[in-house]
Design an enzyme around this catalytic site. Sequence first.
Site, PDB file in Angstrom:
ATOM      1  N   ARG A  61     -56.522 114.690 193.826  1.00  0.00           N
ATOM      2  CA  ARG A  61     -56.987 115.431 192.480  1.00  0.00           C
ATOM      3  C   ARG A  61     -55.989 114.155 192.096  1.00  0.00           C
ATOM      4  O   ARG A  61     -56.528 113.121 190.785  1.00  0.00           O
ATOM      5  CB  ARG A  61     -56.342 116.224 191.220  1.00  0.00           C
ATOM      6  CG  ARG A  61     -58.123 117.126 191.407  1.00  0.00           C
ATOM      7  CD  ARG A  61     -57.434 118.991 191.802  1.00  0.00           C
ATOM      8  NE  ARG A  61     -56.640 118.763 192.763  1.00  0.00           N
ATOM      9  CZ  ARG A  61     -57.492 119.672 193.592  1.00  0.00           C
ATOM     10  NH1 ARG A  61     -58.341 120.207 193.889  1.00  0.00           N
ATOM     11  NH2 ARG A  61     -56.596 119.562 195.198  1.00  0.00           N
ATOM     12  N   THR A  62     -55.009 114.117 191.579  1.00  0.00           N
ATOM     13  CA  THR A  62     -54.042 113.255 190.556  1.00  0.00           C
ATOM     14  C   THR A  62     -54.044 111.860 191.286  1.00  0.00           C
ATOM     15  O   THR A  62     -53.930 111.060 190.290  1.00  0.00           O
ATOM     16  CB  THR A  62     -52.770 113.313 190.572  1.00  0.00           C
ATOM     17  OG1 THR A  62     -52.584 115.211 190.870  1.00  0.00           O
ATOM     18  CG2 THR A  62     -51.916 112.839 189.763  1.00  0.00           C
ATOM     19  N   LYS A  91     -38.163 102.915 207.340  1.00  0.00           N
ATOM     20  CA  LYS A  91     -36.562 102.376 207.279  1.00  0.00           C
ATOM     21  C   LYS A  91     -35.253 102.381 206.866  1.00  0.00           C
ATOM     22  O   LYS A  91     -34.375 101.932 206.453  1.00  0.00           O
ATOM     23  CB  LYS A  91     -37.051 100.452 206.583  1.00  0.00           C
ATOM     24  CG  LYS A  91     -38.593  99.958 207.390  1.00  0.00           C
ATOM     25  CD  LYS A  91     -38.854  98.398 207.511  1.00  0.00           C
ATOM     26  CE  LYS A  91     -40.822  98.065 208.057  1.00  0.00           C
ATOM     27  NZ  LYS A  91     -40.492  96.586 207.467  1.00  0.00           N
ATOM     28  N   HIS A 140     -44.488 118.024 186.411  1.00  0.00           N
ATOM     29  CA  HIS A 140     -45.968 117.226 186.147  1.00  0.00           C
ATOM     30  C   HIS A 140     -46.619 117.001 185.457  1.00  0.00           C
ATOM     31  O   HIS A 140     -48.064 117.062 184.642  1.00  0.00           O
ATOM     32  CB  HIS A 140     -47.345 117.819 187.111  1.00  0.00           C
ATOM     33  CG  HIS A 140     -48.224 117.278 187.782  1.00  0.00           C
ATOM     34  ND1 HIS A 140     -48.581 115.851 187.630  1.00  0.00           N
ATOM     35  CD2 HIS A 140     -48.934 117.456 189.276  1.00  0.00           C
ATOM     36  CE1 HIS A 140     -49.599 115.475 188.070  1.00  0.00           C
ATOM     37  NE2 HIS A 140     -50.215 116.597 188.851  1.00  0.00           N
TER      38      HIS A 140
HETATM   39  C1  NCD Z   1     -50.816 120.508 191.360  1.00  0.00           C
HETATM   40  C2  NCD Z   1     -49.301 119.547 192.018  1.00  0.00           C
HETATM   41  O1  NCD Z   1     -49.277 118.959 192.760  1.00  0.00           O
HETATM   42  O2  NCD Z   1     -48.158 119.845 191.752  1.00  0.00           O
HETATM   43  N1  NCD Z   1     -51.967 120.054 192.201  1.00  0.00           N
HETATM   44  C3  NCD Z   1     -52.417 118.938 191.150  1.00  0.00           C
HETATM   45  O3  NCD Z   1     -51.841 118.084 190.660  1.00  0.00           O
HETATM   46  N2  NCD Z   1     -53.444 119.397 190.467  1.00  0.00           N
HETATM   47  C4  NCD Z   1     -50.654 121.703 192.202  1.00  0.00           C
HETATM   48  C5  NCD Z   1     -50.159 122.425 193.840  1.00  0.00           C
HETATM   49  O4  NCD Z   1     -50.538 121.237 193.839  1.00  0.00           O
HETATM   50  O5  NCD Z   1     -50.450 123.154 193.519  1.00  0.00           O
END
Ligand code: NCD
Length: 311
Positions: A61-62, A91, A140
């Site tokens: 998703r991100t 490297k 995040h």
């Molecule tokens: C999350 C993450 O990467 O922290 N995923 C995301 O970006 N939607 C949650 C997860 O990985 O559990």
Amino acid sequence: MRRDKWTLKHIISTGQFLDKSLLNVIFKEAHKLEVKETVGNFSVPLKNKILASVFYEPSTRTRFSFEAAMLKLGGGVISTENASHFSSAIKGESLADTIRIIGGYADIIVLRHPQEGSALIASQVSPVPIINAGDGAGEHPTQALLDLYTVQRELGKIDGLTIGLVGDLLYGRTIHSLIGLLSLYKNVTICLISPPSLRLPIAYRRRLKQAGISFKETTALQGVISNLDVLYITRVQKERFASQAHYEKLKDYYTIKPAALKNLKKHAIIMHPLPRVSEISQDIDDDPRAAYFRQAKNGLYIRMALLKMLL
Ligand code: NCD
């Protein structure tokens, strides 16, 4: 968009958001972009700008939503989705050097890295804005922005809600970032629901206390589910565990099946940052309260709004 409201160069932590007026600006812009897309009326304000997505950890998703957001705004994308193998990290190059170099080619960098604090380090050397797309078990922040935007859109407000955060509160970086944003709202009540060994770290509990947010901790989802307006559940973060056996013991601690939702309010919503493993049974996907796919879609518009603002 009111650029004068935007004073942040990088997005590293939700602790940078000091009041909710900035969030409202972002949410309004995201909504405007969604409406524009629906009527096919897009300008391309980021023409000739380049986004570098630099991912040292997996992502669906991100990364895709940031890249799609940039392309929809007319910009270009350069990317490595497995930077620990396909960049000079293999490297022995330091993250700081890598970021300095990429910052010479791109206008903005979206970084995901397994080490907590890595995004901050990157921002200290980068000539261009850094967006933290996950720094280990740290934060995040753009996920938290899209999470709150989803709550606002689904329930019409955030003030006064009772929000249950369920699952891996220790390592879940989306939770950590969400705590920072929820601290800005009035009369929010938070239920922290986790196995005892995956409690929210003390620094984040302190932040809630300092913000005057009322919260309680429990292990029993069923004991509090009927109070919740938002049930936000997370995956147990397998990759952060030192012991596989410990992970195996905890991975199915919460699994939500239709019967478990009997006591959840009719107007409540179920959220998950995704990916889900076993936390939410697929039988729940058609329940109108299941907001997690709508939540993921909202990420596109929030990230478009952020790119527009930062650039
Ligand atoms: C999350 C993450 O990467 O922290 N995923 C995301 O970006 N939607 C949650 C997860 O990985 O559990």
